[in-house]
Design a protein around this motif. Structure first.
Motif, PDB file in Angstrom:
ATOM      1  N   ASN A   1      41.843  43.358  44.551  1.00 22.75           N
ATOM      2  CA  ASN A   1      43.221  43.287  45.053  1.00 22.75           C
ATOM      3  C   ASN A   1      43.963  42.101  44.446  1.00 22.75           C
ATOM      4  O   ASN A   1      45.126  42.212  44.064  1.00 22.75           O
ATOM      5  N   PHE A   2      43.272  40.968  44.377  1.00 18.41           N
ATOM      6  CA  PHE A   2      43.895  39.778  43.810  1.00 18.41           C
ATOM      7  C   PHE A   2      44.217  39.977  42.330  1.00 18.41           C
ATOM      8  O   PHE A   2      45.308  39.637  41.874  1.00 18.41           O
TER       9      PHE A   2
ATOM     10  N   SER B   1      47.433  29.530  42.023  1.00 17.94           N
ATOM     11  CA  SER B   1      47.628  28.622  43.160  1.00 17.94           C
ATOM     12  C   SER B   1      48.810  29.065  44.014  1.00 17.94           C
ATOM     13  O   SER B   1      48.756  29.009  45.238  1.00 17.94           O
ATOM     14  N   GLY B   2      49.868  29.501  43.353  1.00 19.07           N
ATOM     15  CA  GLY B   2      51.037  29.996  44.080  1.00 19.07           C
ATOM     16  C   GLY B   2      50.718  31.248  44.878  1.00 19.07           C
ATOM     17  O   GLY B   2      51.076  31.358  46.059  1.00 19.07           O
ATOM     18  N   LEU B   3      50.043  32.202  44.254  1.00 20.72           N
ATOM     19  CA  LEU B   3      49.688  33.446  44.939  1.00 20.72           C
ATOM     20  C   LEU B   3      48.753  33.205  46.123  1.00 20.72           C
ATOM     21  O   LEU B   3      48.814  33.905  47.129  1.00 20.72           O
ATOM     22  N   LEU B   4      47.894  32.195  45.986  1.00 20.70           N
ATOM     23  CA  LEU B   4      46.908  31.903  47.023  1.00 20.70           C
ATOM     24  C   LEU B   4      47.364  30.834  48.012  1.00 20.70           C
ATOM     25  O   LEU B   4      46.609  30.445  48.900  1.00 20.70           O
ATOM     26  N   ASN B   5      48.609  30.366  47.860  1.00 24.04           N
ATOM     27  CA  ASN B   5      49.151  29.342  48.760  1.00 24.04           C
ATOM     28  C   ASN B   5      48.300  28.071  48.782  1.00 24.04           C
ATOM     29  O   ASN B   5      48.061  27.485  49.838  1.00 24.04           O
ATOM     30  N   ILE B   6      47.848  27.667  47.611  1.00 18.77           N
ATOM     31  CA  ILE B   6      47.056  26.440  47.494  1.00 18.77           C
ATOM     32  C   ILE B   6      48.018  25.290  47.201  1.00 18.77           C
ATOM     33  O   ILE B   6      48.711  25.311  46.190  1.00 18.77           O
ATOM     34  N   PRO B   7      48.062  24.285  48.077  1.00 15.69           N
ATOM     35  CA  PRO B   7      48.947  23.139  47.842  1.00 15.69           C
ATOM     36  C   PRO B   7      48.518  22.370  46.581  1.00 15.69           C
ATOM     37  O   PRO B   7      47.333  22.335  46.236  1.00 15.69           O
ATOM     38  N   ASP B   8      49.484  21.762  45.909  1.00 17.15           N
ATOM     39  CA  ASP B   8      49.211  21.018  44.678  1.00 17.15           C
ATOM     40  C   ASP B   8      48.067  20.018  44.841  1.00 17.15           C
ATOM     41  O   ASP B   8      47.228  19.878  43.951  1.00 17.15           O
ATOM     42  N   GLU B   9      48.030  19.341  45.968  1.00 15.25           N
ATOM     43  CA  GLU B   9      47.021  18.308  46.165  1.00 15.25           C
ATOM     44  C   GLU B   9      45.608  18.873  46.356  1.00 15.25           C
ATOM     45  O   GLU B   9      44.630  18.131  46.333  1.00 15.25           O
ATOM     46  N   GLU B  10      45.486  20.192  46.518  1.00 11.08           N
ATOM     47  CA  GLU B  10      44.172  20.814  46.687  1.00 11.08           C
ATOM     48  C   GLU B  10      43.715  21.610  45.462  1.00 11.08           C
ATOM     49  O   GLU B  10      42.622  22.169  45.468  1.00 11.08           O
TER      50      GLU B  10
ATOM     51  N   ALA C   1      47.822  39.574  40.665  1.00 15.63           N
ATOM     52  CA  ALA C   1      47.998  38.527  39.659  1.00 15.63           C
ATOM     53  C   ALA C   1      48.246  39.098  38.261  1.00 15.63           C
ATOM     54  O   ALA C   1      48.527  38.349  37.336  1.00 15.63           O
ATOM     55  N   LYS C   2      48.120  40.421  38.147  1.00 16.60           N
ATOM     56  CA  LYS C   2      48.307  41.092  36.854  1.00 16.60           C
ATOM     57  C   LYS C   2      47.344  40.554  35.786  1.00 16.60           C
ATOM     58  O   LYS C   2      47.727  40.238  34.667  1.00 16.60           O
ATOM     59  N   VAL C   3      46.079  40.474  36.184  1.00 17.69           N
ATOM     60  CA  VAL C   3      45.005  40.075  35.275  1.00 17.69           C
ATOM     61  C   VAL C   3      43.874  41.089  35.470  1.00 17.69           C
ATOM     62  O   VAL C   3      43.678  41.586  36.581  1.00 17.69           O
ATOM     63  N   SER C   4      43.194  41.425  34.401  1.00 18.51           N
ATOM     64  CA  SER C   4      42.130  42.422  34.531  1.00 18.51           C
ATOM     65  C   SER C   4      40.999  41.879  35.406  1.00 18.51           C
ATOM     66  O   SER C   4      40.750  40.670  35.450  1.00 18.51           O
ATOM     67  N   LYS C   5      40.344  42.784  36.093  1.00 20.27           N
ATOM     68  CA  LYS C   5      39.216  42.419  36.944  1.00 20.27           C
ATOM     69  C   LYS C   5      38.120  41.768  36.106  1.00 20.27           C
ATOM     70  O   LYS C   5      37.514  40.786  36.526  1.00 20.27           O
TER      71      LYS C   5
END
Length: 84
Positions: free
Chosen positions: A24-25, A55-64, A29-33
């Motif tokens: 699904n990811f 990081s944007g798609l996964l809601n990962i903050p910059d500091e993480e 993300a429009k990248v091949s599996k």
């Protein structure tokens, strides 16, 4: 010279948490599996634009970001040396 390998277990967990599966990811993300799998298995590296996008798609903050993409994998032999 040994290849640097990273521990992507936390990234894999985040992908499953947010998208339920790597498939699904990869679609979102429009990248091949197969490309995603190669990167998560240290057969290929994530490039900087992928790290920003993912990081944007996964809601990962910059500091993480470092925690998810740059945690070095510790081999069992190295682990034993640290214990002894």
């Amino acid at each position: 010279m040994e290849k640097v390998t990273f521990d992507f277990s936390k990234l894999r967990g985040k992908i499953k948490e947010e998208f339920q599966s790597e498939t699904n990811f990869s679609e979102k993300a429009k990248v091949s599996k197969s490309s995603l799998s190669a990167k998560l298995n240290n057969k290929a590296y994530f490039n900087p634009s992928e790290i920003v996008k993912f990081s944007g798609l996964l809601n990962i903050p910059d500091e993480e970001v470092k925690t998810y993409f740059f945690t070095l994998e510790v081999r069992k032999t190295e682990n034993k040396q640290l214990i002894n």
